[in-house]
Design an enzyme around this catalytic site. Structure first.
Site, PDB file in Angstrom:
ATOM      1  N   CYS A  31      12.172  22.734  73.099  1.00 44.43           N
ATOM      2  CA  CYS A  31      13.321  21.939  73.528  1.00 44.43           C
ATOM      3  C   CYS A  31      14.253  22.737  74.442  1.00 44.43           C
ATOM      4  O   CYS A  31      13.900  22.980  75.590  1.00 44.43           O
ATOM      5  CB  CYS A  31      14.031  21.345  72.319  1.00 44.43           C
ATOM      6  SG  CYS A  31      14.968  19.879  72.752  1.00 44.43           S
ATOM      7  N   HIS A  60      10.287  19.474  68.488  1.00 41.63           N
ATOM      8  CA  HIS A  60      10.689  20.487  67.499  1.00 41.63           C
ATOM      9  C   HIS A  60       9.692  20.558  66.345  1.00 41.63           C
ATOM     10  O   HIS A  60       9.962  19.994  65.272  1.00 41.63           O
ATOM     11  CB  HIS A  60      12.046  20.102  66.899  1.00 41.63           C
ATOM     12  CG  HIS A  60      13.201  20.212  67.838  1.00 41.63           C
ATOM     13  ND1 HIS A  60      13.946  21.350  67.969  1.00 41.63           N
ATOM     14  CD2 HIS A  60      13.734  19.307  68.683  1.00 41.63           C
ATOM     15  CE1 HIS A  60      14.903  21.153  68.857  1.00 41.63           C
ATOM     16  NE2 HIS A  60      14.796  19.923  69.305  1.00 41.63           N
ATOM     17  N   GLU A  93       9.202  22.869  64.361  1.00 39.27           N
ATOM     18  CA  GLU A  93       9.798  23.627  63.250  1.00 39.27           C
ATOM     19  C   GLU A  93      10.545  22.732  62.263  1.00 39.27           C
ATOM     20  O   GLU A  93      10.890  23.165  61.171  1.00 39.27           O
ATOM     21  CB  GLU A  93      10.730  24.727  63.806  1.00 39.27           C
ATOM     22  CG  GLU A  93      12.058  24.253  64.396  1.00 39.27           C
ATOM     23  CD  GLU A  93      11.936  23.638  65.790  1.00 39.27           C
ATOM     24  OE1 GLU A  93      10.795  23.492  66.291  1.00 39.27           O
ATOM     25  OE2 GLU A  93      12.980  23.302  66.377  1.00 39.27           O
TER      26      GLU A  93
HETATM   27  N1  GLN Z   1      19.715  18.872  75.358  1.00 38.87           N
HETATM   28  C1  GLN Z   1      19.612  20.233  74.931  1.00 38.87           C
HETATM   29  C2  GLN Z   1      19.771  21.203  76.086  1.00 38.87           C
HETATM   30  O1  GLN Z   1      20.020  20.823  77.174  1.00 38.87           O
HETATM   31  C3  GLN Z   1      18.300  20.508  74.245  1.00 38.87           C
HETATM   32  C4  GLN Z   1      18.255  19.775  72.935  1.00 38.87           C
HETATM   33  C5  GLN Z   1      17.496  20.475  71.876  1.00 38.87           C
HETATM   34  O2  GLN Z   1      17.131  21.663  71.975  1.00 38.87           O
HETATM   35  N2  GLN Z   1      17.293  19.776  70.792  1.00 38.87           N
HETATM   36  O3  GLN Z   1      19.650  22.380  75.886  1.00 38.87           O
END
Ligand code: GLN
Length: 196
Positions: free
Chosen positions: A82, A176, A178
């Site tokens: 992410c 994610h 995890e």
């Molecule tokens: N929107 C977040 C960002 O720009 C990422 C979201 C996340 O890691 N769950 O870093």
């Protein structure tokens, strides 16, 4: 590599503990990384989900940006989930003014592509030929485009968006793993670490 690889989790912000738990569940030795000396001591690194702008600013404040870039460039196996995917992208869209990444994967990643917090969702997808898994997306990015050396490992509805990629020793997912207790992505990463 015969003993358990030592895998760091960048512990500036984000879901560090969950990655440590997943890495230990697949047989790695996992440690938090906050300082350049701790980074030096690991075989591989996970950059967790969280907020890419915050992780980037804290990495800068902790004087970790250049050491991180150097290790990623020199081939340290690194997995970004992410926000971590955003940090591994050579180019991003939708970043804040001046937002930098570590880079490493020849791709364009669109930040907050699937929508805001309320738009978080789960989707079932095939990951890297290891079966279907339930992927959790939270204000997730997607991959707009990839260079020729990037392997696509997963695609998600809606829109058949690219959400998992690998380029050599670098792995990134929009989702994610995890958070689900399904350790197949961490196990895939550990296999990458053992290969290299
Ligand atoms: N929107 C977040 C960002 O720009 C990422 C979201 C996340 O890691 N769950 O870093």
């Amino acid at each position: 590599m015969t003993s358990a690889p030592k895998i760091g989790v960048l512990a500036l912000q984000g879901d560090v503990r969950e990655h440590v738990r997943s890495l230990e569940a697949v047989g790695a030795s996992a440690v938090a990384v906050r300082r350049p000396a701790e980074l030096e001591a690991v075989d591989a690194l996970v950059v967790p989900g969280g907020e890419s702008t915050t992780i980037w600013k804290l990495a800068d404040a902790f004087e970790l940006l250049d050491p991180l870039r150097m290790r990623v460039k020199s081939g340290m196996p690194t997995y970004g989930s992410c926000a971590g995917m955003i940090l591994l992208a050579d180019r991003i869209q939708g970043g804040i003014e001046g937002q930098q990444t570590l880079g490493g994967i020849d791709m364009v990643v669109r930040r907050n592509a699937f929508g805001r917090q309320v738009d978080s969702f789960e989707a079932s997808l095939d990951f890297a030929g290891r079966g279907r898994l339930n992927a959790v997306f939270i204000r997730a990015p997607w991959v707009e485009s990839v260079g020729a050396d990037v392997e696509v490992l997963g695609v998600a509805e809606p829109g058949d968006r690219i959400v998992a990629v690998r380029q050599g020793p670098l792995l990134a997912t929009s989702f994610h793993p995890e958070l689900t207790g399904d350790t197949r992505v961490h196990s895939y990463f550990l296999d990458m670490v053992r290969e290299l």
